[in-house]
Design a protein around this motif. Structure first.
Motif, PDB file in Angstrom:
ATOM      1  N   LEU A 179       0.788  -1.003   0.354  1.00 49.87           N
ATOM      2  CA  LEU A 179       0.006   0.214   0.092  1.00 49.87           C
ATOM      3  C   LEU A 179       0.801   1.200   0.401  1.00 49.87           C
ATOM      4  N   HIS A 180       1.956   0.933   0.551  1.00 48.72           N
ATOM      5  CA  HIS A 180       3.686   2.073   0.568  1.00 48.72           C
ATOM      6  C   HIS A 180       3.886   1.987  -0.689  1.00 48.72           C
ATOM      7  N   SER A 181       4.773   1.332  -1.031  1.00 48.32           N
ATOM      8  CA  SER A 181       5.532   1.107  -1.895  1.00 48.32           C
ATOM      9  C   SER A 181       5.056   0.907  -2.976  1.00 48.32           C
ATOM     10  N   GLU A 182       4.308   0.599  -3.702  1.00 49.16           N
ATOM     11  CA  GLU A 182       3.745   0.108  -5.714  1.00 49.16           C
ATOM     12  C   GLU A 182       3.217   1.022  -5.805  1.00 49.16           C
ATOM     13  N   GLN A 183       4.210   1.177  -7.564  1.00 50.52           N
ATOM     14  CA  GLN A 183       4.226   2.804  -7.730  1.00 50.52           C
ATOM     15  C   GLN A 183       2.696   2.979  -9.143  1.00 50.52           C
ATOM     16  N   ASP A 184       2.826   1.609  -8.873  1.00 54.44           N
ATOM     17  CA  ASP A 184       2.345   1.611 -10.314  1.00 54.44           C
ATOM     18  C   ASP A 184       0.542   1.644 -10.184  1.00 54.44           C
ATOM     19  N   PRO A 185       0.329   2.311 -10.569  1.00 59.02           N
ATOM     20  CA  PRO A 185      -1.773   2.549 -10.813  1.00 59.02           C
ATOM     21  C   PRO A 185      -2.552   1.644 -10.626  1.00 59.02           C
ATOM     22  N   LEU A 219      -1.895  -0.938  -7.929  1.00 54.38           N
ATOM     23  CA  LEU A 219      -2.384  -0.325  -6.516  1.00 54.38           C
ATOM     24  C   LEU A 219      -3.673  -0.453  -7.155  1.00 54.38           C
ATOM     25  N   ALA A 220      -4.217  -0.142  -7.256  1.00 51.12           N
ATOM     26  CA  ALA A 220      -5.916  -0.457  -7.234  1.00 51.12           C
ATOM     27  C   ALA A 220      -6.487  -1.684  -7.615  1.00 51.12           C
ATOM     28  N   ILE A 221      -5.002  -3.018  -7.534  1.00 49.36           N
ATOM     29  CA  ILE A 221      -5.811  -3.920  -7.375  1.00 49.36           C
ATOM     30  C   ILE A 221      -5.282  -4.512  -5.747  1.00 49.36           C
ATOM     31  N   VAL A 222      -3.779  -4.259  -5.656  1.00 52.73           N
ATOM     32  CA  VAL A 222      -3.137  -4.027  -4.255  1.00 52.73           C
ATOM     33  C   VAL A 222      -4.168  -3.571  -3.327  1.00 52.73           C
ATOM     34  N   ILE A 223      -4.938  -2.658  -3.286  1.00 50.10           N
ATOM     35  CA  ILE A 223      -6.331  -2.104  -2.388  1.00 50.10           C
ATOM     36  C   ILE A 223      -7.399  -3.214  -2.608  1.00 50.10           C
ATOM     37  N   ALA A 224      -7.852  -3.395  -3.711  1.00 49.06           N
ATOM     38  CA  ALA A 224      -8.802  -4.088  -3.849  1.00 49.06           C
ATOM     39  C   ALA A 224      -8.073  -5.593  -3.019  1.00 49.06           C
ATOM     40  N   ALA A 225      -7.195  -5.809  -3.106  1.00 53.13           N
ATOM     41  CA  ALA A 225      -7.230  -7.258  -2.564  1.00 53.13           C
ATOM     42  C   ALA A 225      -6.734  -6.814  -0.724  1.00 53.13           C
ATOM     43  N   PHE A 226      -6.139  -6.335  -0.380  1.00 51.86           N
ATOM     44  CA  PHE A 226      -6.335  -5.411   0.688  1.00 51.86           C
ATOM     45  C   PHE A 226      -7.182  -6.124   1.871  1.00 51.86           C
ATOM     46  N   THR A 227      -8.194  -5.238   0.806  1.00 47.78           N
ATOM     47  CA  THR A 227      -9.582  -5.127   1.448  1.00 47.78           C
ATOM     48  C   THR A 227      -9.837  -6.221   1.845  1.00 47.78           C
ATOM     49  N   GLU A 228      -9.622  -7.308   1.098  1.00 43.42           N
ATOM     50  CA  GLU A 228     -10.706  -8.745   1.576  1.00 43.42           C
ATOM     51  C   GLU A 228      -9.707  -9.319   2.126  1.00 43.42           C
ATOM     52  N   HIS A 229      -8.827  -9.391   2.629  1.00 39.47           N
ATOM     53  CA  HIS A 229      -7.530 -10.041   3.499  1.00 39.47           C
ATOM     54  C   HIS A 229      -7.929  -9.371   4.883  1.00 39.47           C
ATOM     55  N   HIS A 269      -4.702   6.991  -0.312  1.00 38.77           N
ATOM     56  CA  HIS A 269      -4.916   6.992  -1.395  1.00 38.77           C
ATOM     57  C   HIS A 269      -6.159   7.326  -1.938  1.00 38.77           C
ATOM     58  N   ALA A 270      -6.610   8.418  -1.302  1.00 34.54           N
ATOM     59  CA  ALA A 270      -8.198   9.031  -1.423  1.00 34.54           C
ATOM     60  C   ALA A 270      -8.089  10.561  -2.232  1.00 34.54           C
ATOM     61  N   ASP A 271      -7.192  10.839  -2.174  1.00 36.79           N
ATOM     62  CA  ASP A 271      -6.463  11.928  -3.504  1.00 36.79           C
ATOM     63  C   ASP A 271      -5.873  11.411  -4.437  1.00 36.79           C
ATOM     64  N   HIS A 272      -5.584  10.441  -4.770  1.00 34.85           N
ATOM     65  CA  HIS A 272      -4.630   9.527  -6.002  1.00 34.85           C
ATOM     66  C   HIS A 272      -5.539  10.222  -7.354  1.00 34.85           C
ATOM     67  N   PRO A 273      -4.285  10.780  -7.444  1.00 34.68           N
ATOM     68  CA  PRO A 273      -4.849  11.046  -9.032  1.00 34.68           C
ATOM     69  C   PRO A 273      -5.045  10.478 -10.093  1.00 34.68           C
ATOM     70  N   ASP A 274      -5.023   8.914  -9.657  1.00 36.25           N
ATOM     71  CA  ASP A 274      -5.720   7.999 -10.917  1.00 36.25           C
ATOM     72  C   ASP A 274      -7.346   7.674 -10.503  1.00 36.25           C
ATOM     73  N   ARG A 312      -8.505   5.113 -10.801  1.00 40.37           N
ATOM     74  CA  ARG A 312      -9.000   3.629 -10.835  1.00 40.37           C
ATOM     75  C   ARG A 312      -8.804   3.319  -9.053  1.00 40.37           C
ATOM     76  N   VAL A 313      -8.037   4.181  -8.280  1.00 41.47           N
ATOM     77  CA  VAL A 313      -7.282   3.716  -6.907  1.00 41.47           C
ATOM     78  C   VAL A 313      -7.631   4.783  -6.201  1.00 41.47           C
ATOM     79  N   ARG A 314      -8.347   5.727  -7.017  1.00 45.22           N
ATOM     80  CA  ARG A 314      -9.984   6.783  -5.550  1.00 45.22           C
ATOM     81  C   ARG A 314     -11.084   5.439  -5.547  1.00 45.22           C
ATOM     82  N   ARG A 315     -11.342   4.935  -6.953  1.00 41.00           N
ATOM     83  CA  ARG A 315     -12.505   4.549  -6.942  1.00 41.00           C
ATOM     84  C   ARG A 315     -12.365   2.720  -5.891  1.00 41.00           C
ATOM     85  N   ALA A 316     -11.510   2.062  -5.865  1.00 44.11           N
ATOM     86  CA  ALA A 316     -11.081   1.266  -4.926  1.00 44.11           C
ATOM     87  C   ALA A 316     -11.269   1.764  -3.804  1.00 44.11           C
ATOM     88  N   VAL A 317     -11.078   2.742  -3.081  1.00 43.38           N
ATOM     89  CA  VAL A 317     -10.203   3.555  -1.911  1.00 43.38           C
ATOM     90  C   VAL A 317     -11.380   3.573  -1.238  1.00 43.38           C
TER      91      VAL A 317
END
Length: 396
Positions: free
Chosen positions: A232-238, A241-251, A263-268, A270-275
């Motif tokens: 959640l802190h190290s991933e740079q590819d948006p 990162l969106a997939i990481v967030i989705a997986a994290f919230t599942e587990h 990540h709530a104000d992420h420029p991408d 896909r990331v904002r939607r995941a959050v």
């Protein structure tokens, strides 16, 4: 049944309008030639919700269309994954000698081999069709084979990718998790890594989908969380990162908000939607979460701002500033966002909310109307709350 109006709605791919019109169709309407013509038009337009509705109401999917085309064969040949799912939703006994499942599988395999639709955009989902039908027919493919199918297009939004991760997720075993973890750790291949992460995500989802297993914690849930949290802190590819967030919230079942706030104000988008579905104000970081949710109500992606508005609507926060935000979205062009804003105000006894709910309700024509289900739930909630208030009022 007004076939011209229905065909016009299907032509513009307006499932909601078509389903509203279909509500008044009679059994005789759905047993005639017009229903078969509508089924053909909806399938070709990709209106799978309309196809599914017609199939549920027993429109004959074995009846050839006007040009002699068999519906199931057409969908399999053209790689229309969701249309085929709808067409076959009432089919039984896939293992019978010449079941529609076997016929569709042969057709999809032949179409893939001959390159049917290979140049179209988006590409047809023959591999998704094959994956799904093989599962139904008891054919087991290895994770490597399913990943290879997904990576042909390497698009997480493509049905070929979805079918592979979905069926891997249903396995919910340690062996599949270990394979996915190894793929997710492969820093040399972005697409392979994404697929591994998405498989971990779907392994979390799989428990809620499988009906033959107990609702218990996955044996690898802790291992998944420990692997995902640092990303959640190290991933740079948006996109990743969106997939990481989705997986994290599942587990991960606790401390979600602090982990996601950054990540709530992420420029991408896909990331904002995941959050957006996972932020709430019942946290020690209340003000930060509240501010992030308010900002997300102005997101250009309708689903993202609807998620934020729904959370704010159901929260215990009640300030003039929040009411102003909700009131501003009573004119939102997206119905679901408009509805959540109205709900938020109505739950705070603000007359503007009830007036907006009444206006939305006046546009509800039948049970197939957009927003009808949510509106019914809110009506029940408001009624229960009013009855509880009356019961505790002085004199009762």
């Amino acid at each position: 049944m007004d076939l011209p109006l229905l065909l016009a709605a299907v032509e513009r791919e307006d499932d909601d309008a078509a389903l509203e019109l279909l509500y008044d169709a009679t059994a005789d309407d759905l047993a005639g030639e017009d229903a078969v013509a509508l089924l053909a038009a909806a399938a070709r337009a990709g209106c799978e919700r309309v196809v599914d509705y017609l199939v549920v109401w027993d429109v004959d999917v074995t009846r050839p269309w006007d040009d002699g085309v068999d519906p199931v064969t057409w969908a399999a040949e053209n790689g229309r994954y969701w249309v085929l799912q709808a067409l076959m939703s009432r089919s039984r006994d896939p293992l019978s000698g010449d079941s529609p499942h076997r016929r569709a599988l042969r057709t999809a395999q032949e179409a893939l081999a001959s390159g049917v639709g290979a140049e179209s955009e988006p590409p047809p989902a023959h591999r998704a069709v094959i994956t799904d039908l093989e599962v139904k027919l008891g054919i087991h493919r290895s994770p490597d084979e399913l990943m290879a199918r997904a990576l042909v297009h390497a698009d997480p939004d493509h049905d070929d990718w979805f079918a592979s991760v979905f069926h891997l997720g249903l396995r919910i075993d340690q062996q599949t998790f270990d394979w996915a973890l190894a793929a997710a750790q492969d820093a040399s291949d972005r697409d392979r890594r994404r697929f591994g992460l998405d498989t971990i995500n779907h392994l979390g989802i799989g428990l809620s989908v499988r009906m033959d297993v107990e609702d218990t914690e996955l044996p690898f849930a802790r291992e998944a969380e420990e692997f995902l949290r640092p990303l959640l802190h190290s991933e740079q590819d948006p996109g990743t990162l969106a997939i990481v967030i989705a997986a994290f919230t599942e587990h991960c079942s606790s401390d979600l908000v602090p982990a996601l706030l950054a990540h709530a104000d992420h420029p991408d988008p896909r990331v904002r939607r995941a959050v957006s579905p996972y932020l709430h104000t019942n946290t020690a970081r209340h003000q930060e979460a509240l501010g992030a949710l308010i900002r997300l109500t102005d997101d250009p992606v309708p689903v993202t701002r609807t998620n934020a508005l729904r959370t704010l609507a159901m929260s215990t926060v009640d300030t003039p500033g929040l009411r102003a935000v909700l009131a501003a979205h009573l004119a939102d062009p997206y119905l679901d966002a408009r509805l959540e804003a109205a709900v938020g105000l109505a739950l705070r006894d603000d007359e503007r909310g009830q007036a907006a709910l009444d206006e939305i309700r006046s546009g509800i024509k039948n049970m197939n109307s957009p927003g009808r289900g949510r509106l019914s739930d809110i009506h029940h909630l408001l009624r229960v709350r009013a009855e509880a208030a009356e019961a505790t009022a002085p004199g009762h």
